[in-house]
Design a protein around this motif. Structure first.
Motif, PDB file in Angstrom:
ATOM      1  N   GLY A  53      -5.825  20.329   1.864  1.00  0.00           N
ATOM      2  CA  GLY A  53      -6.189  21.075   2.838  1.00  0.00           C
ATOM      3  C   GLY A  53      -6.689  20.083   3.912  1.00  0.00           C
ATOM      4  O   GLY A  53      -6.243  19.136   4.339  1.00  0.00           O
ATOM      5  N   PRO A  54      -7.024  20.866   5.285  1.00  0.00           N
ATOM      6  CA  PRO A  54      -7.558  20.135   6.298  1.00  0.00           C
ATOM      7  C   PRO A  54      -8.554  18.846   6.157  1.00  0.00           C
ATOM      8  O   PRO A  54      -9.283  18.927   5.507  1.00  0.00           O
ATOM      9  CB  PRO A  54      -8.320  21.154   7.254  1.00  0.00           C
ATOM     10  N   GLY A  55      -7.998  17.713   6.630  1.00  0.00           N
ATOM     11  CA  GLY A  55      -8.468  16.586   6.517  1.00  0.00           C
ATOM     12  C   GLY A  55      -8.098  15.825   5.391  1.00  0.00           C
ATOM     13  O   GLY A  55      -8.463  14.545   5.137  1.00  0.00           O
ATOM     14  N   GLY A  56      -7.286  16.325   4.522  1.00  0.00           N
ATOM     15  CA  GLY A  56      -6.558  15.541   3.246  1.00  0.00           C
ATOM     16  C   GLY A  56      -5.876  14.298   3.738  1.00  0.00           C
ATOM     17  O   GLY A  56      -6.210  13.456   2.890  1.00  0.00           O
ATOM     18  N   TYR A  57      -5.137  14.359   4.862  1.00  0.00           N
ATOM     19  CA  TYR A  57      -4.723  13.128   4.914  1.00  0.00           C
ATOM     20  C   TYR A  57      -5.680  12.147   5.495  1.00  0.00           C
ATOM     21  O   TYR A  57      -5.504  10.735   4.874  1.00  0.00           O
ATOM     22  CB  TYR A  57      -3.912  13.343   6.585  1.00  0.00           C
ATOM     23  N   ASN A  58      -6.533  12.361   6.280  1.00  0.00           N
ATOM     24  CA  ASN A  58      -7.583  11.267   6.679  1.00  0.00           C
ATOM     25  C   ASN A  58      -8.339  10.858   5.461  1.00  0.00           C
ATOM     26  O   ASN A  58      -8.919   9.847   5.351  1.00  0.00           O
ATOM     27  CB  ASN A  58      -8.530  11.752   8.014  1.00  0.00           C
ATOM     28  N   ALA A  59      -8.844  11.750   4.481  1.00  0.00           N
ATOM     29  CA  ALA A  59      -9.577  11.442   3.394  1.00  0.00           C
ATOM     30  C   ALA A  59      -8.933  10.326   2.653  1.00  0.00           C
ATOM     31  O   ALA A  59      -9.469   9.594   1.858  1.00  0.00           O
ATOM     32  CB  ALA A  59      -9.589  12.915   2.427  1.00  0.00           C
TER      33      ALA A  59
ATOM     34  N   GLU B 277       0.693  -1.388  -0.041  1.00  0.00           N
ATOM     35  CA  GLU B 277      -0.109  -0.039   0.000  1.00  0.00           C
ATOM     36  C   GLU B 277       0.835   1.263   0.052  1.00  0.00           C
ATOM     37  O   GLU B 277       2.061   1.460   0.518  1.00  0.00           O
ATOM     38  CB  GLU B 277      -0.956   0.124   1.180  1.00  0.00           C
ATOM     39  N   CYS B 278       0.446   2.256  -0.730  1.00  0.00           N
ATOM     40  CA  CYS B 278       0.946   3.697  -0.753  1.00  0.00           C
ATOM     41  C   CYS B 278       0.211   4.457   0.397  1.00  0.00           C
ATOM     42  O   CYS B 278      -0.875   4.931  -0.260  1.00  0.00           O
ATOM     43  CB  CYS B 278       0.998   4.093  -2.021  1.00  0.00           C
ATOM     44  N   HIS B 279       0.403   4.584   1.290  1.00  0.00           N
ATOM     45  CA  HIS B 279      -0.157   5.244   2.506  1.00  0.00           C
ATOM     46  C   HIS B 279      -0.118   6.719   2.320  1.00  0.00           C
ATOM     47  O   HIS B 279       1.210   7.072   1.876  1.00  0.00           O
ATOM     48  CB  HIS B 279       0.283   4.923   4.040  1.00  0.00           C
ATOM     49  N   PRO B 280      -0.852   7.691   2.852  1.00  0.00           N
ATOM     50  CA  PRO B 280      -0.983   9.078   2.543  1.00  0.00           C
ATOM     51  C   PRO B 280       0.331   9.482   3.429  1.00  0.00           C
ATOM     52  O   PRO B 280       0.596   8.884   4.405  1.00  0.00           O
ATOM     53  CB  PRO B 280      -2.288   9.322   2.944  1.00  0.00           C
ATOM     54  N   CYS B 281       0.826  10.651   3.172  1.00  0.00           N
ATOM     55  CA  CYS B 281       1.765  11.392   4.006  1.00  0.00           C
ATOM     56  C   CYS B 281       1.238  12.804   4.382  1.00  0.00           C
ATOM     57  O   CYS B 281      -0.009  13.211   3.730  1.00  0.00           O
ATOM     58  CB  CYS B 281       3.001  11.589   3.183  1.00  0.00           C
ATOM     59  N   SER B 282       1.900  13.549   5.096  1.00  0.00           N
ATOM     60  CA  SER B 282       1.508  14.881   5.546  1.00  0.00           C
ATOM     61  C   SER B 282       1.307  15.803   4.324  1.00  0.00           C
ATOM     62  O   SER B 282       0.441  16.848   4.553  1.00  0.00           O
ATOM     63  CB  SER B 282       2.288  15.244   6.719  1.00  0.00           C
ATOM     64  N   ARG B 283       1.992  15.521   3.165  1.00  0.00           N
ATOM     65  CA  ARG B 283       1.692  16.502   2.052  1.00  0.00           C
ATOM     66  C   ARG B 283       0.304  16.545   1.657  1.00  0.00           C
ATOM     67  O   ARG B 283      -0.124  17.489   1.136  1.00  0.00           O
ATOM     68  CB  ARG B 283       2.559  15.870   0.963  1.00  0.00           C
ATOM     69  N   MET B 284      -0.503  15.544   1.951  1.00  0.00           N
ATOM     70  CA  MET B 284      -1.943  15.739   1.600  1.00  0.00           C
ATOM     71  C   MET B 284      -2.661  16.623   2.092  1.00  0.00           C
ATOM     72  O   MET B 284      -3.702  17.097   1.705  1.00  0.00           O
ATOM     73  CB  MET B 284      -2.593  14.301   2.015  1.00  0.00           C
ATOM     74  N   GLU B 285      -2.314  16.829   3.553  1.00  0.00           N
ATOM     75  CA  GLU B 285      -2.868  18.245   4.437  1.00  0.00           C
ATOM     76  C   GLU B 285      -2.509  19.529   3.320  1.00  0.00           C
ATOM     77  O   GLU B 285      -3.534  20.312   3.375  1.00  0.00           O
ATOM     78  CB  GLU B 285      -2.523  18.360   5.756  1.00  0.00           C
ATOM     79  N   GLU B 286      -1.285  19.650   3.136  1.00  0.00           N
ATOM     80  CA  GLU B 286      -0.881  20.693   2.309  1.00  0.00           C
ATOM     81  C   GLU B 286      -1.609  20.925   1.142  1.00  0.00           C
ATOM     82  O   GLU B 286      -2.225  21.967   0.556  1.00  0.00           O
ATOM     83  CB  GLU B 286       0.596  20.751   1.900  1.00  0.00           C
ATOM     84  N   GLU B 287      -1.873  19.655   0.222  1.00  0.00           N
ATOM     85  CA  GLU B 287      -2.395  19.663  -1.087  1.00  0.00           C
ATOM     86  C   GLU B 287      -3.805  19.779  -1.125  1.00  0.00           C
ATOM     87  O   GLU B 287      -4.396  20.420  -1.991  1.00  0.00           O
ATOM     88  CB  GLU B 287      -1.957  18.572  -1.734  1.00  0.00           C
TER      89      GLU B 287
END
Length: 174
Positions: free
Chosen positions: A138-144, A126-136
């Motif tokens: 917005g808030p909740g991007g990592y959990n989405a 699996e390619c798990h999300p990283c903290s960059r998803m919050e940057e890209e």
């Protein structure tokens, strides 16, 4: 006579694991020209055996498990829904190399796929999300992205990838 998909023998699980759509489509290809630079959408890319996609800044070691990343097109809409967006998330924002439709990629862990006539990938994890998803995103991007981050793969056989290529699961006995 019992229903053929129920029972507790291992052959039943093997049959279940083998019953999934056997064909999908390569919908999008993205290359990262440099660290933290935006992905560039391309129509074709060269996959180098046991290396990476030419033009992508990532330089994994031979034998590495993350030589290319994939995500399902169907998950682009799911991620958008979790973020309250009305349109699917653009693939470049999620930083994966390949977008595939029509196959449940999670069902392919530790399996091999052929893209087009030449390229063979081994799905490694699996390619798990990283903290960059919050940057890209917005808030909740990592959990989405959790559970929708896609997969990593090793390039077993290189060649040309082209948007529109058929993606096939390789039978375990091939």
């Amino acid at each position: 006579m019992p229903f053929p998909f129920f029972g507790d023998d291992k052959s039943t699980i093997a049959r279940l694991l083998g019953t999934l759509p056997q064909q999908g489509r390569l919908e999008w290809i993205g290359l990262r020209p440099g660290r933290r630079e935006p992905l560039q959408a391309v129509l074709t890319a060269e996959a180098e055996t046991d290396r990476h996609l030419q033009g992508d800044h990532a330089r994994p070691k031979p034998g590495g498990k993350r030589q290319v990343t994939l995500i399902q097109q169907e998950h682009l809409g799911a991620v958008a829904g979790y973020l309250g967006l009305s349109e699917p998330v653009a693939p470049a924002r999620l930083r994966r190399n390949l977008v595939v439709s029509g196959l449940n990629l999670l069902a392919l862990k530790n399996r091999r796929i052929r893209i087009g006539e030449q390229v063979v990938l081994e799905i490694t994890g699996e390619c798990h999300p990283c903290s960059r998803m919050e940057e890209e995103l917005g808030p909740g991007g990592y959990n989405a992205m959790r559970g929708h981050g896609g997969l990593t793969a090793r390039i077993l056989t290189g060649g040309t990838l082209t948007v529109g290529d058929v993606v096939r699961v390789i039978a375990t006995d091939e």
